[in-house]
Design an enzyme around this catalytic site. Structure first.
Site, PDB file in Angstrom:
ATOM      1  CD  GLU A  42      74.398  58.401  -9.305  1.00 17.74           C
ATOM      2  OE1 GLU A  42      74.028  59.580  -9.233  1.00 17.74           O
ATOM      3  OE2 GLU A  42      73.924  57.501  -8.584  1.00 17.74           O
ATOM      4  CG  ASN A  66      68.653  54.603  -8.017  1.00 16.92           C
ATOM      5  OD1 ASN A  66      67.684  55.325  -7.822  1.00 16.92           O
ATOM      6  ND2 ASN A  66      68.624  53.304  -7.825  1.00 16.92           N
ATOM      7  NE  ARG A  82      68.628  52.126 -11.895  1.00 15.55           N
ATOM      8  CZ  ARG A  82      69.568  53.043 -12.167  1.00 15.55           C
ATOM      9  NH1 ARG A  82      69.473  53.771 -13.281  1.00 15.55           N
ATOM     10  NH2 ARG A  82      70.572  53.232 -11.350  1.00 15.55           N
TER      11      ARG A  82
END
Length: 269
Positions: free
Chosen positions: A3, A163, A259
């Protein structure tokens, strides 16, 4: 996929480890050999992240002087001894003592300044960057019928959010991931944005994602620390079936647009 906080941290480490030293640039794997030759024996002038995208600019007279990296799902950029050349290294940057070795990226390209600007223009607002403007993003979110869980993963809106940050920010604010963007009020959006800024900037400093509040840490609750490849203390991410740290309800999981989505059905109504 790493991320945004990981990419910002890499940009900082490139400056910290290499400073203004002239770097040896090679491609042991061979797939980036021509491009590496164009930046060889030059220092880095700027390394910065926009979301999950890393741009490393070199003080080269050639118009193509920016290495554009996206790690993707399996890519890594590790700082290792300069003599380390094991594995399929796409790009090897070395000051003679330390090397930045890039392996398995989704892409590694040598681009011009104009191409960098075009790539950045396709991205949304990055909560880690101080120059980010969330207003256009809020307007797009509030005009959308897509779920906020979907919108948060859209890199054209929230650059760098993945996520884990999606799941954790929505939990911390008690927002159901299935809420349409059009039902996200301005105050709610601003709280979400501020929380992303807080969590993601903390992730850059710590090098890991921790999202639980002080009263929910292992020490405060008398529970074992979380054991997971991703590390960090979290509320919902990869905790499916385990009790919510706040209300005790089992955490739920389902696939949303390819996802895995995690949420608490009691706290996030």
């Amino acid at each position: 996929m790493p991320e945004g906080h990981v990419i910002h941290r890499l940009a900082q480490e490139l400056h910290k480890n290499f400073g203004d030293a002239e770097l040896e640039a090679t491609s042991p794997q061979g797939r980036f050999a021509r491009e590496a030759a164009l930046i060889d024996a030059t220092p880095i002038s700027r390394a910065e992240a926009f979301g999950k995208h890393l741009f490393v600019e070199f003080e080269s007279a050639h118009p193509e002087n920016i290495v554009y990296i996206h790690l993707g799902l399996i890519g890594t950029l590790h700082f290792e001894p300069a003599t380390e050349t094991r594995g399929q290294i796409r790009l090897h940057l070395s000051n003679g003592e330390i090397a930045a070795n890039l392996r398995g990226p989704q892409w590694c390209r040598l681009i011009t300044d104009a191409e960098r600007s075009a790539a950045i223009a396709k991205l949304g607002a990055d909560p880690i960057r101080d120059d980010a403007d969330p207003l256009p993003i809020r307007l797009k979110v509030q005009r959308s019928q897509r779920s906020i869980g979907s919108l948060l993963m859209d890199q054209k809106l929230f650059a760098g959010v993945g996520n884990i940050y999606r799941a954790e920010t929505l939990f911390r604010l008690g927002i159901s991931p299935f809420t349409p963007g059009s039902r996200i009020g301005t105050a709610q959006f601003e709280a979400m944005w501020d929380d992303l800024v807080l969590l993601m900037k903390a992730g850059v400093v710590a090098g890991r994602i921790d999202t639980v509040r002080p009263e929910h840490t292992p020490e405060a609750m008398g529970r074992p620390p979380r054991k997971d490849d991703h590390g960090g203390e979290v509320y919902t991410y990869r905790r499916a079936g385990q009790p919510c740290l706040v209300c005790g309800t089992p955490i739920r999981e389902q696939v949303m647009e390819g996802r895995n989505l995690f949420w608490c059905p009691s706290c996030q109504t």
